[in-house]
Design an enzyme around this catalytic site. Structure first.
Site, PDB file in Angstrom:
ATOM      1  N   ASP A  93      45.907   3.164  21.519  1.00 12.82           N
ATOM      2  CA  ASP A  93      46.627   3.870  20.752  1.00 12.82           C
ATOM      3  C   ASP A  93      46.973   5.130  22.175  1.00 12.82           C
ATOM      4  OD1 ASP A  93      44.093   3.651  19.579  1.00 12.82           O
ATOM      5  OD2 ASP A  93      45.128   5.303  18.108  1.00 12.82           O
ATOM      6  N   GLU A 140      42.826   2.981  17.043  1.00 21.17           N
ATOM      7  CA  GLU A 140      41.722   3.399  17.302  1.00 21.17           C
ATOM      8  C   GLU A 140      41.289   4.866  16.292  1.00 21.17           C
ATOM      9  OE1 GLU A 140      38.223   4.730  18.451  1.00 21.17           O
ATOM     10  OE2 GLU A 140      39.487   4.945  19.709  1.00 21.17           O
TER      11      GLU A 140
END
Length: 441
Positions: free
Chosen positions: A101, A168
């Site tokens: 991400d 994350e």
């Protein structure tokens, strides 16, 4: 003598690295030969970041790459997560992880391939998106490692589980993959490895921390209730701003007076929200707090202390029972401390020293940042686990910062632009070498 990530020490070693002659090495040479293709992947990932939990394009692109290499690939694990498995005879199971991400941030690096992507947050707000934490280098290093291990099946035996993890940055992705059967639908690892780029070390350096490496991260909200009224008549009110201020002040004693000085802890009030006009005493204030620790016992002591202090200050201020502060722990956002298996980490560090040279491998201090890679070992403490740092600061910039005392961009900065090629080659070489060592025939 134990080496640390210090600017002066790294600067001295940097001059050695800059003048060291290259040596022939089949793994190093193979990764170097693959770099043009890998950098195409990196630039594409960097230009097209996706927010946490929305890594649809990213996951599809890398899943296709893993399938092409002969891995058995499962998509949509824990949302957008990818699991790529390669079975190659008897032996240990090794899991290698990369996170996918980006961050809601406008890129200001000036790179020719800088992200111009815009998206909506979960709250519906428009935002730019950027890989300001280097996850694009992690993913590209993951691809490089996947390629090398697929090409070197004659050198290892066992089961390789390579995962691409979503979310994350929000601390959700690892738990989502575990809850979606990561350890039941797929082979459970004996070993887990990952790397993270570092914005405080020169490109190509490796840092490791046996034991605790990153912290427990908790988010706590305190709703401080009061009795509002006119600012000219404070005696008719119970001012939540004053009460919240007392709470903020008293919270400082949690770390300074209640936690062992040799046990790292942080309690930071990141936001204080109250009121709307000069002459109005509001009836509520809101404190947003981040809490950092390593051990579970210390975490519990800090969280209990926050509740006790909030209630105690409210009692001292004469607040009635029905106006006591409401303390909310955001459990869904909790990220547990990352613990590197000590003996395993030292073993891997020695391997890295042999491969990269002792001057490029340093034992670094634990940090108070968070990383949900921690959850993979926490789910089964028999797993030998290690996350290590790969320095990302371009060498010239690092040397200038030491010489001139200038500050470098940090992770999550809109100006963070790592020396991607060096991070990728170093991270991939380290991951591949470690896996070949663990699974050696």
């Amino acid at each position: 003598m134990m080496r640390k990530f210090t600017k002066l020490g790294l600067l001295a070693a940097a001059s050695i690295l800059a003048t060291a002659p290259a040596q022939a090495d089949s793994l190093k040479d193979a990764i170097a030969a693959d770099m043009p293709s890998l950098m195409d992947i990196y630039r594409d990932l960097h230009s097209n970041p996706e927010l946490s939990g929305e890594e649809v394009r990213t996951a599809a692109k890398l899943a296709a790459e893993a399938r092409r290499l002969g891995y058995t690939v499962t998509e949509k694990v824990g949302g957008t997560g990818v699991v790529a498995v390669m079975e190659n005879g008897e032996g240990p199971t090794v899991m290698l992880r990369a996170d996918m991400d980006g961050l809601p941030l406008e890129e200001k690096t000036g790179l020719a391939f800088a992200s111009k992507i815009q998206a909506k947050t979960r709250q519906g707000n428009d935002t730019f998106v950027m890989h300001a934490c280097g996850h694009d280098t992690h993913m590209t290093g993951w691809v490089a490692t996947a390629r090398q291990l697929a090409a070197r099946k004659a050198e290892w035996s066992g089961t390789l589980v390579m995962i691409l993890q979503p979310a994350e940055e929000t601390g959700e992705g690892a738990m989502a993959m575990l809850e979606d059967g990561l350890y039941t639908r797929f082979p459970k690892p004996d070993y887990a490895l990952a790397f993270h780029d570092a914005a405080g070390a020169p490109a190509g350096y490796i840092g490791y921390a046996p034991g605790f490496a990153l912290a427990n991260v908790d988010s706590v909200d305190i709703q401080v209730k009061g009795v509002g009224g006119h600012g000219a008549y404070p005696h008719t009110t119970k001012d939540p701003v004053v009460l919240a201020s007392r709470i903020v002040g008293s919270l400082q004693t949690l770390v300074s007076r209640e936690i062992d000085p040799q046990d790292p802890a942080v309690v930071t009030v990141g936001s204080f929200q109250a009121g709307s006009k000069h002459n109005i005493i509001s009836d509520e204030a809101l404190l947003l707090i981040t809490v950092r620790s390593y051990g579970d016992a210390t975490r519990a002591k800090l969280l209990d202390g926050i509740k006790r202090i909030a209630r105690g200050e409210a009692i001292a201020a004469g607040m009635p029972e029905d106006r006591m502060p409401v303390v909310t722990l955001r459990e869904a956002e909790f990220t547990p401390a990352t613990y590197n298996s000590p003996e395993f980490s030292i073993e891997m560090a020695k391997l890295f020293e042999t491969r990269f040279g002792k001057d490029r491998v340093v034992q670094s201090k634990p940090v108070m940042g968070g990383e949900d890679f921690s959850r993979y070992r926490r789910a089964d403490e028999n797993i030998k686990s290690m996350i290590f740092w790969v320095g990302g600061v371009p060498m010239a910039e690092y040397q200038a910062s030491v010489a001139e005392g200038t500050k470098l961009p940090s992770l999550h900065s809109p100006f963070w632009a790592p020396d991607a090629e060096t991070v990728i080659t170093t991270g991939a070489e380290a991951l591949t070498a470690a896996t070949l060592q663990i699974m050696k025939k």
